[in-house]
Design a protein around this motif. Structure first.
Motif, PDB file in Angstrom:
ATOM      1  N   SER A 116       0.832  -1.195   0.000  1.00 47.81           N
ATOM      2  CA  SER A 116       0.000   0.000   0.000  1.00 47.81           C
ATOM      3  C   SER A 116       0.873   1.253   0.000  1.00 47.81           C
ATOM      4  N   ASN A 117       0.199   2.390  -0.178  1.00 47.01           N
ATOM      5  CA  ASN A 117       0.861   3.700  -0.216  1.00 47.01           C
ATOM      6  C   ASN A 117       1.833   3.841  -1.379  1.00 47.01           C
ATOM      7  N   LEU A 118       1.666   3.016  -2.391  1.00 47.68           N
ATOM      8  CA  LEU A 118       2.470   3.206  -3.588  1.00 47.68           C
ATOM      9  C   LEU A 118       1.900   4.380  -4.382  1.00 47.68           C
ATOM     10  N   PRO A 119       2.729   5.278  -4.853  1.00 47.34           N
ATOM     11  CA  PRO A 119       2.221   6.388  -5.667  1.00 47.34           C
ATOM     12  C   PRO A 119       1.527   5.870  -6.923  1.00 47.34           C
ATOM     13  N   HIS A 120       0.575   6.636  -7.397  1.00 45.26           N
ATOM     14  CA  HIS A 120      -0.190   6.212  -8.562  1.00 45.26           C
ATOM     15  C   HIS A 120       0.705   6.041  -9.787  1.00 45.26           C
ATOM     16  N   THR A 121       1.688   6.923  -9.926  1.00 51.43           N
ATOM     17  CA  THR A 121       2.585   6.823 -11.083  1.00 51.43           C
ATOM     18  C   THR A 121       3.381   5.532 -11.040  1.00 51.43           C
ATOM     19  N   LEU A 122       3.908   5.193  -9.867  1.00 57.73           N
ATOM     20  CA  LEU A 122       4.682   3.958  -9.727  1.00 57.73           C
ATOM     21  C   LEU A 122       3.805   2.741  -9.923  1.00 57.73           C
ATOM     22  N   LEU A 123       2.593   2.789  -9.371  1.00 56.12           N
ATOM     23  CA  LEU A 123       1.684   1.659  -9.508  1.00 56.12           C
ATOM     24  C   LEU A 123       1.311   1.434 -10.970  1.00 56.12           C
ATOM     25  N   SER A 124       1.067   2.511 -11.679  1.00 56.12           N
ATOM     26  CA  SER A 124       0.715   2.391 -13.092  1.00 56.12           C
ATOM     27  C   SER A 124       1.859   1.807 -13.902  1.00 56.12           C
ATOM     28  N   GLU A 125       3.087   2.203 -13.590  1.00 54.57           N
ATOM     29  CA  GLU A 125       4.228   1.688 -14.334  1.00 54.57           C
ATOM     30  C   GLU A 125       4.472   0.219 -14.029  1.00 54.57           C
ATOM     31  N   LEU A 126       4.267  -0.200 -12.790  1.00 54.77           N
ATOM     32  CA  LEU A 126       4.430  -1.616 -12.455  1.00 54.77           C
ATOM     33  C   LEU A 126       3.399  -2.473 -13.175  1.00 54.77           C
ATOM     34  N   LEU A 127       2.149  -2.008 -13.197  1.00 55.30           N
ATOM     35  CA  LEU A 127       1.116  -2.757 -13.894  1.00 55.30           C
ATOM     36  C   LEU A 127       1.348  -2.753 -15.398  1.00 55.30           C
ATOM     37  N   TRP A 128       1.883  -1.639 -15.916  1.00 56.84           N
ATOM     38  CA  TRP A 128       2.209  -1.607 -17.345  1.00 56.84           C
ATOM     39  C   TRP A 128       3.280  -2.639 -17.689  1.00 56.84           C
ATOM     40  N   ALA A 129       4.294  -2.756 -16.839  1.00 57.39           N
ATOM     41  CA  ALA A 129       5.353  -3.743 -17.083  1.00 57.39           C
ATOM     42  C   ALA A 129       4.784  -5.155 -17.071  1.00 57.39           C
ATOM     43  N   TRP A 130       3.883  -5.429 -16.138  1.00 54.96           N
ATOM     44  CA  TRP A 130       3.297  -6.765 -16.067  1.00 54.96           C
ATOM     45  C   TRP A 130       2.441  -7.066 -17.294  1.00 54.96           C
ATOM     46  N   GLU A 131       1.599  -6.142 -17.670  1.00 55.36           N
ATOM     47  CA  GLU A 131       0.737  -6.370 -18.823  1.00 55.36           C
ATOM     48  C   GLU A 131       1.543  -6.519 -20.107  1.00 55.36           C
ATOM     49  N   SER A 132       2.605  -5.740 -20.238  1.00 55.71           N
ATOM     50  CA  SER A 132       3.431  -5.843 -21.438  1.00 55.71           C
ATOM     51  C   SER A 132       4.131  -7.192 -21.518  1.00 55.71           C
ATOM     52  N   LEU A 133       4.702  -7.629 -20.402  1.00 56.98           N
ATOM     53  CA  LEU A 133       5.430  -8.894 -20.398  1.00 56.98           C
ATOM     54  C   LEU A 133       4.494 -10.080 -20.599  1.00 56.98           C
ATOM     55  N   SER A 134       3.343 -10.068 -19.962  1.00 61.13           N
ATOM     56  CA  SER A 134       2.418 -11.196 -20.074  1.00 61.13           C
ATOM     57  C   SER A 134       1.762 -11.269 -21.441  1.00 61.13           C
ATOM     58  N   ASP A 135       1.627 -10.136 -22.121  1.00 59.59           N
ATOM     59  CA  ASP A 135       0.992 -10.145 -23.440  1.00 59.59           C
ATOM     60  C   ASP A 135       1.957 -10.535 -24.546  1.00 59.59           C
ATOM     61  N   VAL A 136       3.210 -10.122 -24.430  1.00 60.22           N
ATOM     62  CA  VAL A 136       4.157 -10.292 -25.531  1.00 60.22           C
ATOM     63  C   VAL A 136       5.022 -11.538 -25.356  1.00 60.22           C
ATOM     64  N   THR A 137       5.402 -11.863 -24.141  1.00 59.64           N
ATOM     65  CA  THR A 137       6.306 -12.982 -23.895  1.00 59.64           C
ATOM     66  C   THR A 137       5.552 -14.125 -23.213  1.00 59.64           C
ATOM     67  N   CYS A 138       6.304 -15.138 -22.814  1.00 60.03           N
ATOM     68  CA  CYS A 138       5.714 -16.288 -22.123  1.00 60.03           C
ATOM     69  C   CYS A 138       5.674 -16.081 -20.614  1.00 60.03           C
ATOM     70  N   CYS A 139       5.780 -14.832 -20.178  1.00 61.24           N
ATOM     71  CA  CYS A 139       5.777 -14.523 -18.746  1.00 61.24           C
ATOM     72  C   CYS A 139       4.419 -14.845 -18.137  1.00 61.24           C
ATOM     73  N   ARG A 140       4.425 -15.576 -17.008  1.00 62.22           N
ATOM     74  CA  ARG A 140       3.210 -15.890 -16.277  1.00 62.22           C
ATOM     75  C   ARG A 140       3.321 -15.515 -14.800  1.00 62.22           C
ATOM     76  N   SER A 141       4.489 -15.148 -14.353  1.00 60.42           N
ATOM     77  CA  SER A 141       4.682 -14.738 -12.962  1.00 60.42           C
ATOM     78  C   SER A 141       5.690 -13.596 -12.938  1.00 60.42           C
ATOM     79  N   LEU A 142       5.431 -12.621 -12.081  1.00 63.35           N
ATOM     80  CA  LEU A 142       6.319 -11.470 -11.962  1.00 63.35           C
ATOM     81  C   LEU A 142       6.453 -11.098 -10.501  1.00 63.35           C
ATOM     82  N   VAL A 143       7.691 -11.006 -10.042  1.00 64.46           N
ATOM     83  CA  VAL A 143       8.001 -10.622  -8.661  1.00 64.46           C
ATOM     84  C   VAL A 143       9.075  -9.540  -8.712  1.00 64.46           C
ATOM     85  N   ILE A 144       8.854  -8.457  -7.983  1.00 66.86           N
ATOM     86  CA  ILE A 144       9.813  -7.356  -7.917  1.00 66.86           C
ATOM     87  C   ILE A 144      10.181  -7.138  -6.458  1.00 66.86           C
TER      88      ILE A 144
END
Length: 295
Positions: A139-167
């Motif tokens: 929690s308390n993640l800034p909206h900009t950071l949260l949006s970028e993290l979700l963007w990275a996940w959606e990009s990786l899961s859509d384009v590559t064989c990524c099914r799990s992401l941990v940062i």
């Protein structure tokens, strides 16, 4: 005399205009072809018919040495029969020595064909991750950071064989999304990421020491798989991407050797972008981390 000759001499009235210098760049004018036919006349891709036929008839191609060897054996026997030569090999006869050489080559072809039939490349296919889907972030993640993290996940899961992401960054698990291993308690929850235990493992320390991406193309063959208990048990491939010197991104795939060289280069660029974004909120201002939010 000289002054008069100068006055009588004709005065050139042709004025040479100064050359104008073009300020802008000059571009070559397109040359129009005499023939107005607009069809493409450049090189055209050629199809390799032999390669296509071999790929479509794999079993027959692998059996060709057996057929060639068997035909050679029959040809040798037929030759000795019609030539009135005894079937018993005679070392003093040149025909016998040639037949023995032919028999050796025929047997070699048969054995090569058997080897080709027995050794086949293992087909690589996607697997369904054995786990449950989860989305955990602090929690308390800034909206900009949260949006970028979700963007990275959606990009990786859509384009590559990524099914799990941990940062994991600055000693804390920032994001766990995608498929995760199911908890042994039987409560239907995903196994959480223990950042402290992960940082003590050899995988994390090796990646942070080298500072470069580590690609485990077939996770089953690596003993360090036990250091990633939060990933599904049948995860096929893993990429460990360092985030500067403060964190790591763990990407799990559903296919053996499923991440191409282009995927790896792209993931490296995404890691650099995430590192620069996370560093802003960790250093100035400090990233406030509370209990994880489960979605």
């Amino acid at each position: 005399m000289e002054a008069g000759s100068l006055l009588r001499s004709p005065i050139p009235w042709t004025i040479k205009r100064p050359l104008r210098r073009r300020l802008g760049p000059t571009f070559p004018r397109p040359i129009m072809a005499l023939n107005s036919d607009s069809r493409y006349r450049g090189p055209k891709p050629q199809r390799n018919w032999v390669a296509d036929w071999v790929s479509n008839n794999d079993d027959a191609v692998r059996s060709l040495p057996i057929y060639a060897g068997g035909a050679s054996l029959l040809a040798v026997l037929f030759n000795r029969t019609v030539s009135d030569i005894a079937l018993v090999a005679d070392a003093s006869s040149s025909q016998s020595r040639a037949d023995l050489l032919t028999l050796g080559l025929a047997v070699t072809n048969i054995l090569a064909g058997l080897v080709w039939l027995s050794i086949r490349p293992k087909s690589i296919s996607k697997v369904n991750p054995e786990g449950i889907e989860c989305e955990r972030m602090h929690s308390n993640l800034p909206h900009t950071l949260l949006s970028e993290l979700l963007w990275a996940w959606e990009s990786l899961s859509d384009v590559t064989c990524c099914r799990s992401l941990v940062i994991v960054y600055d000693g804390r698990c920032i994001l766990q999304i995608g498929f995760a291993a199911e908890s042994s308690n039987g409560d239907g929850k995903a196994v959480s990421v223990d950042a402290d235990k992960l940082m003590q493992g050899s995988l994390y320390r090796g990646v942070m020491k080298s500072g470069v991406q580590s690609y485990l193309a077939n996770l089953y063959l690596y003993p360090g798989k036990s250091e990633l208990p939060f990933l599904p048990s049948n995860t096929q491939a893993v990429i460990l991407q360092p985030l500067g010197d403060k964190g790591i991104t763990i990407i799990g795939g559903d296919t053996v050797r499923g991440f191409t060289s282009a995927d790896q280069a792209w993931i490296s660029l995404i890691g650099e972008k995430l590192d620069s974004t996370l560093a802003k909120y960790v250093d100035n201002p400090p990233l406030v981390v509370q209990d994880p939010v489960f979605k």
